[in-house]
Every structure is written in C-alpha cells, then in structure tokens.
Design an enzyme around this catalytic site. Structure first.
Site: not given
Length: 505
Positions: A370, A496
């Site tokens: 991440d 997005t």
C-alpha cells in the site's frame, strides 16, 4: 439466481492459481477475459447473497458494512463493469434497484463524503446511463424508461448534495451530514476532494441541460486552477494540498501525486479530454504539472537507478516515498501522451509503469504494498535484506484490493500494443486471485510480503468491481467504443472510479 455459460468461478480460480502466469502464453485472450468475468460473478454472487443492498460484503463471516452511504455502493460500482462484460442478468438487477434508492436520506450514521459519493454513485449512475443509452442498450432491451430512471436518480443525488457548495467561496464541504443538510467542523478541504468533482457534475449538466451542477463544481475548481497565495504553487502546475473552505486560499505548498492530491491532476487531463473545445485551460494546467513533475519530482532509488518514481515536496523538504494509490500516474502520462501526441510523455509514463511493476514483482505475493519508500536513511532492520535486493522497503504491507497499478498496465497495453503489458495484467490478476479469494468473495490482505498475503482483512471493496476487474477484463476483451484508443481518438473517458463517460465534441 444468476446463471452463466462461463466455467464456474471456483474452477476458473483453481486453474489460474495452479498455472504459472508467464507459462500461459498459449492462453487465448478470450479465455483470460472469461476468467475475469467468472471472478466478477463469484464476487458478485457473494455480495448479492450476503450484503445487497448494503454497501460492501465482509466475506470472511458473510456480513456487510455501509461505509459508503448505505445505498448499495458495490452494486452501483459494479454496474458499468457488468455492462462492459455483458452480464445481462446482473445489469438488470442493478438497474431495477436504482429507482428504489432514496438519495435524500442516508441510513448511515455520521458523515458521508462528497468526493466518494460523487466518484462512486454519481459516476456509476452516469456511466450506466451513457453505456445503456449507447453501445450496451441491448442489455436492457433498449428500454429508455430504465435509462431515464437512472438519469433521474443521478439528478436526485446531485440535488441532495448541492448544499455542500454553499460556502462564501464556493469551495464545498466534503464531510456531510446529509439527513439534516449540514457538515462537520472542518475548515479546510483537500486538493483531490475539491478537484475531483468537475467531470461528474459537468456531465450531469450536459445530460440534463441544467448548468447548475457544472457551475458549482467549476467554481470550486477555479481556486485550484489559479491558486492563491502564489507560494502555494512551488512549481508551475503543482500546488499544495489543503484549501480554506471560506476563502479558497491554499494553506500549504505540500506537493504530491499520492492519495489526497492524486485525482486532481488526473482530472485536469480527463476533463479536457471530455470536452476539448470548452476546457483547454485544464489541458494547459495538466501539461504544466506534467512538465514540473518530470523536472522536479522524478526520483531514482539509489540501489535501483533504472527505476523512475515521483517524490514528494513540502516547503523545501523532499520525501522519497510513494503509494499504491499513486500507481495510476503511469497511465495518466500515457493517456496524456496519446491525446496530445507527445512521445516524451509516453516514454515517461512507461518508465513510471515499469517502476510500479517492480513493486509487484519484488514481493513474495507478487502484489505491491500500500505504501513504500526508497529513503536509504530510514530502512527498518527487518527489511534491510529486501531493500538491498529491491531498492525499496514497505511502509504499509496491506493490499486493499487497489486497482491503480493494473490501471497503468491497461493504458500501456492499449497505447503501445506491447503484449508484455497484457502479461503484467495477467500476472497481477493471478496473484490477486491466489491470495485474496476468501470466504464468500475476495478480501483485503495484511502483508503482501508474505507469499499467502499474511492473513485477511474482512472487506471486499466496491472498487474491486468498478476498477480492478474492469481493467483486467478490458485488457483481454475485444475493442469497443469505451476502450482507450492508441491514437488518442477516444469516445469515452474514465472517471477516477473507472466509470466511462461519453466524450462531448
């Protein structure tokens, strides 16, 4: 309830997890696309049985959460992907549910996010409308009543959210108490949460003929296009992160493409692509940001100088770290290069995409972390060997079912036609299925540096439907109007959340 002619999800998953991705060169594009469709169906079936109409499935114990307003976020996020996959049964279940949502009230306690609600719900509804009114109309038997209902619900949602823009500047409040039309005590809003509204709200205006929605979002965006004070723009086109809601002035010059800022830059380009004749100023701002990024933010890890990442800047201080969220940047530069006919942007985008591929190829699970760093003065002792080998170290080893790296692979494949990028998508797809398949769906992972993902986090994110599986599927699917075009002559542009909108003009 749902019958598919595809092989069962379990059979597909068993096959792909016991076969080396790189050894599957003879696997046809169709069988790979079918595998992704089966994964989608498996994840949907778990969500539909145990969570619908709540927001997200918690697959480990067959429960659910309402983390995104409580209006069936996974269903709305899944709609455009189900459409492009041709899952007629799922499409009609979602389309028939949409008119029953009461967007004036939310069953959730606490605040809802204007940003998240816009990109997931408003974006999902508008994309569903554009696709089902156009190239996929056959999935609902060309029933205009159904598409009219989708647009009516998108309008209802925007009407419910419009009060958020009622500051003296027009900068919206992001954290909303919808049920009593109020907001939290925040005095600032963020670059991405202000700068990632114009595409959805303007598309709604163009479809309804009511310019209110476009005007609200574009007025808010105007403060980002002409940032004040001037020191908030330390490099041309690159601006700070936090904006005062009442004055519209920036509060810092913290520059990054990481989460919180990322999609502002993404939308500068995509809003221009949506309507080039109206929004050339957005193109100019994106090109300035792209040039400044290449000139000032480019960074190469000391032990892996062939890799190209982007670093962060904060009032004269540099930070050599990045995130999975930022992995979309390669695709953004590739899209810009194809549309603007600039090979330098394409080359830079490919270099960025290769660097984020390295974050996937380097871990034991073959999925990127991440967040990560290449700051050689801060390497943890327990990652020194990994750093010496890869030039990076993980600062958060979770995998939150994120799509951004696969997104860049998809753009690289569509724009270059190089089969290597399709193999990268397949490698990622195989790794994700091998490690995240859990309970009734796909779950987040605790540690990508563990071969098995280090254990599960009990959530199946709605954007797993909207983005991960859409980008994987489109990589192996046939050409279509909604696919990205190598020559920049696109008919659709993705928001997005990977919801495709019909381009204007």
């Amino acid at each position: 309830m749902f019958v598919t002619s595809l092989p069962s999800a379990a059979a597909i998953l068993l096959a792909i997890t016991t076969t080396s991705a790189t050894a599957s060169a003879n696997t046809s594009s169709k069988s790979r696309a079918d595998a992704v469709k089966a994964t989608f169906h498996h994840a949907w079936d778990g969500y539909y049985e145990f969570a619908f109409p709540h927001d997200q499935l918690q697959p480990l114990d067959n429960t659910y959460n309402d983390n995104y307003d409580g209006w069936a976020a996974s269903a709305i996020d899944a709609l455009s992907t189900a459409i492009v996959m041709g899952h007629e049964d799922i499409v009609n279940v979602i389309v028939d549910y949409i008119p029953t949502i009461h967007f004036s009230q939310t069953p959730t306690d606490g605040t809802i996010s204007l940003f998240e609600t816009t990109i997931r719900y408003l974006g999902g509804l508008l994309a569903g409308y554009d696709l089902l009114n156009g190239p996929a109309a056959q999935l609902i038997n060309h029933d205009k009543n159904k598409t009219d209902a989708i647009l009516a619900q998108a309008t209802s949602l925007a009407n419910s959210l419009s009060y958020s823009f009622s500051s003296s500047s027009g900068i919206p409040h992001n954290n909303l108490f919808l049920n009593n039309q109020s907001w939290d005590t925040s005095t600032t809003n963020g670059l991405a949460t202000v700068g990632t509204l114009v595409l959805e709200w303007t598309r709604l205006s163009d479809l309804t003929g009511n310019q209110t929605y476009a005007n609200l979002s574009q007025k808010a965006e105007s403060y980002l296009l002409s940032p004040q004070p001037s020191w908030a723009e330390p490099f041309p086109g690159l601006v700070g992160t936090n904006i005062d809601i009442e004055s519209g002035e920036f509060q810092d010059n913290d520059v990054t493409w990481n989460g919180g800022d990322d999609s502002f830059y993404e939308y500068l380009l995509k809003f221009y692509i949506y309507s080039p004749s109206r929004f050339a100023d957005y193109r100019d701002r994106w090109e300035a940001a792209a040039h400044s990024t290449m000139e000032n933010l480019t960074s190469h890890p000391p032990l892996r100088p062939e890799l190209t990442f982007v670093r962060n800047y904060n009032n004269g201080t540099w930070d050599n770290s990045s995130e999975h969220l930022t992995g979309f940047i390669g695709g953004n530069f590739l899209l810009g290069g194809s549309v603007l006919n600039r090979t330098d942007l394409i080359e830079y985008g490919l270099n960025l995409t290769a660097a984020w591929h390295h974050t996937y190829a380097s871990t034991a699970s073959h999925i990127g972390p991440d967040s990560f760093s290449w700051n050689d003065t801060a390497v943890p002792d327990d990652q020194q060997a990994f750093y010496n080998e890869t030039g990076l170290f993980s600062t958060n080893g979770n995998y939150i079912l994120r799509p951004e790296v696969i997104e860049s692979y998809y753009y690289a494949w569509r724009i270059t036609g190089d089969e290597m990028y399709r193999d990268w998508v397949w490698d990622a797809y195989v790794a994700i299925n091998k490690t995240t398949l859990a309970g009734s769906g796909n779950a987040e992972l605790s540690d990508v540096n563990d071969p098995d993902g280090g254990g599960f986090l009990n959530n199946q994110d709605s954007f797993f439907f909207a983005e991960v599986l859409k980008y994987c599927y489109l990589t192996f699917a046939d050409d279509a109007d909604y696919q990205v075009k190598a020559n920049g002559a696109n008919k659709f542009v993705f928001n997005t959340e990977a919801h495709p909108f019909l381009i204007q003009g």
